[in-house]
Write a protein that holds these residues in place. Sequence first.
Motif, PDB file in Angstrom:
ATOM      1  N   ASP A   1      11.809  15.543  -8.535  1.00 22.74           N
ATOM      2  CA  ASP A   1      11.650  15.673  -7.083  1.00 22.74           C
ATOM      3  C   ASP A   1      10.411  14.883  -6.666  1.00 22.74           C
ATOM      4  O   ASP A   1       9.334  15.447  -6.464  1.00 22.74           O
ATOM      5  N   LEU A   2      10.584  13.572  -6.548  1.00 20.80           N
ATOM      6  CA  LEU A   2       9.491  12.685  -6.171  1.00 20.80           C
ATOM      7  C   LEU A   2       9.854  11.956  -4.884  1.00 20.80           C
ATOM      8  O   LEU A   2      11.014  11.855  -4.508  1.00 20.80           O
ATOM      9  N   TRP A   3       8.839  11.435  -4.225  1.00 23.35           N
ATOM     10  CA  TRP A   3       9.042  10.625  -3.036  1.00 23.35           C
ATOM     11  C   TRP A   3       7.946   9.574  -2.976  1.00 23.35           C
ATOM     12  O   TRP A   3       7.033   9.557  -3.818  1.00 23.35           O
ATOM     13  N   VAL A   4       8.037   8.684  -2.017  1.00 29.64           N
ATOM     14  CA  VAL A   4       7.071   7.596  -1.874  1.00 29.64           C
ATOM     15  C   VAL A   4       6.361   7.743  -0.540  1.00 29.64           C
ATOM     16  O   VAL A   4       6.984   8.061   0.474  1.00 29.64           O
ATOM     17  N   VAL A   5       5.065   7.536  -0.559  1.00 31.25           N
ATOM     18  CA  VAL A   5       4.267   7.492   0.660  1.00 31.25           C
ATOM     19  C   VAL A   5       3.812   6.059   0.857  1.00 31.25           C
ATOM     20  O   VAL A   5       3.044   5.525   0.040  1.00 31.25           O
ATOM     21  N   ALA A   6       4.324   5.416   1.902  1.00 31.80           N
ATOM     22  CA  ALA A   6       3.974   4.033   2.219  1.00 31.80           C
ATOM     23  C   ALA A   6       3.042   4.021   3.417  1.00 31.80           C
ATOM     24  O   ALA A   6       3.354   4.604   4.466  1.00 31.80           O
ATOM     25  N   ASN A   7       1.908   3.371   3.282  1.00 30.30           N
ATOM     26  CA  ASN A   7       0.935   3.283   4.360  1.00 30.30           C
ATOM     27  C   ASN A   7       1.186   1.988   5.132  1.00 30.30           C
ATOM     28  O   ASN A   7       0.866   0.892   4.664  1.00 30.30           O
ATOM     29  N   VAL A   8       1.773   2.111   6.301  1.00 29.91           N
ATOM     30  CA  VAL A   8       2.190   0.969   7.117  1.00 29.91           C
ATOM     31  C   VAL A   8       1.143   0.715   8.201  1.00 29.91           C
ATOM     32  O   VAL A   8       0.621   1.654   8.811  1.00 29.91           O
ATOM     33  N   LYS A   9       0.853  -0.561   8.440  1.00 26.17           N
ATOM     34  CA  LYS A   9      -0.106  -0.901   9.490  1.00 26.17           C
ATOM     35  C   LYS A   9       0.392  -0.428  10.848  1.00 26.17           C
ATOM     36  O   LYS A   9       1.578  -0.490  11.153  1.00 26.17           O
ATOM     37  N   GLU A  10      -0.550   0.033  11.653  1.00 28.88           N
ATOM     38  CA  GLU A  10      -0.175   0.566  12.960  1.00 28.88           C
ATOM     39  C   GLU A  10       0.453  -0.490  13.853  1.00 28.88           C
ATOM     40  O   GLU A  10       1.222  -0.166  14.767  1.00 28.88           O
ATOM     41  N   THR A  11       0.182  -1.764  13.596  1.00 31.42           N
ATOM     42  CA  THR A  11       0.768  -2.827  14.413  1.00 31.42           C
ATOM     43  C   THR A  11       2.255  -2.990  14.164  1.00 31.42           C
ATOM     44  O   THR A  11       2.950  -3.628  14.968  1.00 31.42           O
TER      45      THR A  11
ATOM     46  N   ILE B   1     -10.698  -1.488  13.383  1.00 27.87           N
ATOM     47  CA  ILE B   1      -9.920  -1.937  12.237  1.00 27.87           C
ATOM     48  C   ILE B   1      -8.490  -1.458  12.426  1.00 27.87           C
ATOM     49  O   ILE B   1      -8.232  -0.504  13.150  1.00 27.87           O
ATOM     50  N   VAL B   2      -7.577  -2.142  11.774  1.00 27.46           N
ATOM     51  CA  VAL B   2      -6.171  -1.763  11.855  1.00 27.46           C
ATOM     52  C   VAL B   2      -5.946  -0.563  10.956  1.00 27.46           C
ATOM     53  O   VAL B   2      -6.173  -0.631   9.739  1.00 27.46           O
ATOM     54  N   GLU B   3      -5.535   0.545  11.555  1.00 29.07           N
ATOM     55  CA  GLU B   3      -5.277   1.760  10.789  1.00 29.07           C
ATOM     56  C   GLU B   3      -3.905   1.697  10.124  1.00 29.07           C
ATOM     57  O   GLU B   3      -3.054   0.886  10.484  1.00 29.07           O
ATOM     58  N   ARG B   4      -3.696   2.581   9.159  1.00 27.20           N
ATOM     59  CA  ARG B   4      -2.404   2.681   8.476  1.00 27.20           C
ATOM     60  C   ARG B   4      -1.876   4.101   8.644  1.00 27.20           C
ATOM     61  O   ARG B   4      -2.628   5.070   8.565  1.00 27.20           O
ATOM     62  N   VAL B   5      -0.574   4.200   8.850  1.00 26.33           N
ATOM     63  CA  VAL B   5       0.087   5.488   9.060  1.00 26.33           C
ATOM     64  C   VAL B   5       0.954   5.787   7.835  1.00 26.33           C
ATOM     65  O   VAL B   5       1.805   4.974   7.461  1.00 26.33           O
TER      66      VAL B   5
ATOM     67  N   ASP C   1       0.862  -1.187   0.000  1.00 25.17           N
ATOM     68  CA  ASP C   1       0.000   0.000   0.000  1.00 25.17           C
ATOM     69  C   ASP C   1       0.899   1.238   0.000  1.00 25.17           C
ATOM     70  O   ASP C   1       1.011   1.959   0.988  1.00 25.17           O
ATOM     71  N   ALA C   2       1.575   1.448  -1.113  1.00 25.18           N
ATOM     72  CA  ALA C   2       2.499   2.579  -1.261  1.00 25.18           C
ATOM     73  C   ALA C   2       2.365   3.128  -2.668  1.00 25.18           C
ATOM     74  O   ALA C   2       2.016   2.400  -3.602  1.00 25.18           O
TER      75      ALA C   2
ATOM     76  N   PRO D   1       1.918  13.055  10.965  1.00 29.27           N
ATOM     77  CA  PRO D   1       1.437  13.149  12.356  1.00 29.27           C
ATOM     78  C   PRO D   1      -0.010  12.714  12.509  1.00 29.27           C
ATOM     79  O   PRO D   1      -0.848  13.448  13.052  1.00 29.27           O
ATOM     80  N   GLY D   2      -0.328  11.533  12.036  1.00 31.92           N
ATOM     81  CA  GLY D   2      -1.692  11.037  12.167  1.00 31.92           C
ATOM     82  C   GLY D   2      -1.935   9.913  11.195  1.00 31.92           C
ATOM     83  O   GLY D   2      -1.263   9.793  10.160  1.00 31.92           O
ATOM     84  N   ALA D   3      -2.889   9.057  11.513  1.00 27.11           N
ATOM     85  CA  ALA D   3      -3.263   7.989  10.589  1.00 27.11           C
ATOM     86  C   ALA D   3      -3.971   8.567   9.377  1.00 27.11           C
ATOM     87  O   ALA D   3      -4.432   9.708   9.379  1.00 27.11           O
ATOM     88  N   GLY D   4      -4.046   7.768   8.334  1.00 26.04           N
ATOM     89  CA  GLY D   4      -4.649   8.254   7.098  1.00 26.04           C
ATOM     90  C   GLY D   4      -6.085   8.691   7.262  1.00 26.04           C
ATOM     91  O   GLY D   4      -6.520   9.665   6.643  1.00 26.04           O
ATOM     92  N   SER D   5      -6.838   8.015   8.128  1.00 27.13           N
ATOM     93  CA  SER D   5      -8.249   8.369   8.300  1.00 27.13           C
ATOM     94  C   SER D   5      -8.425   9.733   8.943  1.00 27.13           C
ATOM     95  O   SER D   5      -9.450  10.381   8.766  1.00 27.13           O
TER      96      SER D   5
END
Length: 389
Positions: free
Chosen positions: A249-259, A313-317, A52-53, A292-296
Amino acid sequence: MSTQKPEHSSSPIQPEKRIRMLMLVTLIFVLAGLIWTAWWFLRGQYRIETNDAYVSGNITPVNDQTAGTIRKVLVENTEFVNAGQVMATLQANRSQLALQQAGAHLAATVRQVRKDFAKVTALQQTVSAKNAELHKLSSDLIRYKQSLPSGAISAIRIEDTQNEIAAATAQVAAEQAALKGTQAIVAGTTLQTNPLVRQAAAQFEQADIQWQRRVVRAPISGYVAERAAYPGLMVHPGQRLFSVVPLNDLWVVANVKETAMRHVRPGQRVQLTSDYYGGDVHYHGKVLGLLPGAGSAFSILPPEDASGNYIHIVERVPVRIALPAAELAKHPLRPGLSMVAEIHWTPSQKRSVLKPLTTIPVRGYQTAIYSGELRRAQQHAAAIIGDNT
């Protein structure tokens, strides 16, 4: 005499051979288990993988800044443009008329202020003349009073002179008041620094800038996308006409599970794989920081957990990951592409999540295409002031 053929059948596997095959299969499974166990203890447990990136970048909008009708479009989607390059031009009749009106108002104001400067001089001379006349009448009154006992001057003449002195005094006061009023407009200023002239000049400069912005320019260098400009289209300020995307000038946003987030720290190595190139191309990134916060929490409709219908549910950061410039130049990417991120961590990495490595470019995010607008407008205003001085 009949002969019977012997029956042929597959001979059973010898017990010894069967045991050897079973031992070989067992050995293979044991070796595979040992290899997997060793990999897990040495590396596997220190990796966090997510698919999920996605690739992200700066998508710069190019908005219209003055009302008008598009006359010409000079660029197309996927085309590369340099900062300051003309992308479209407008037939901005209203801006032109507003500029002419502001120029005429500035010229009229300059002439009016010139008149005020001249009026101050005229009023000063008038006050001096009235004071001289008042002084003469006062001197005459003294002489008349001295000549009254001899009968050379009548009492009526003295009374008339006193009335003339009163009238002259009132005229001096009126002229002095008019002088003060005019001096309040021009005192302590020059023609160029007079508040009325500066106000009219500012209005003209604002109209001139609006007129200059009939030419739509690229704010930065990059590739054109989302073209919404067409000849004949009436536009208004704030309407998006293009987007410009710099791909360096690009970067990657990876949504990692909070666990798994307890192991993620800025500075950790990340192996990135894009479906765009397949598994043969890997990018070696680095964790820059954690949002500074989960995606939701940043969604349009954030969750209302106090509603009574809460489902856990398991959130993603979101985690920001840098892309090396050299690898990005060799294998270009586009914003929005999917990525698989594999974060490598070690127990020795104790960097605080509150100390990100995220930085902006050395010169920051900026554009210089508007830096000369005010200077050109001021030069035009100075020319009008000079022509009417």
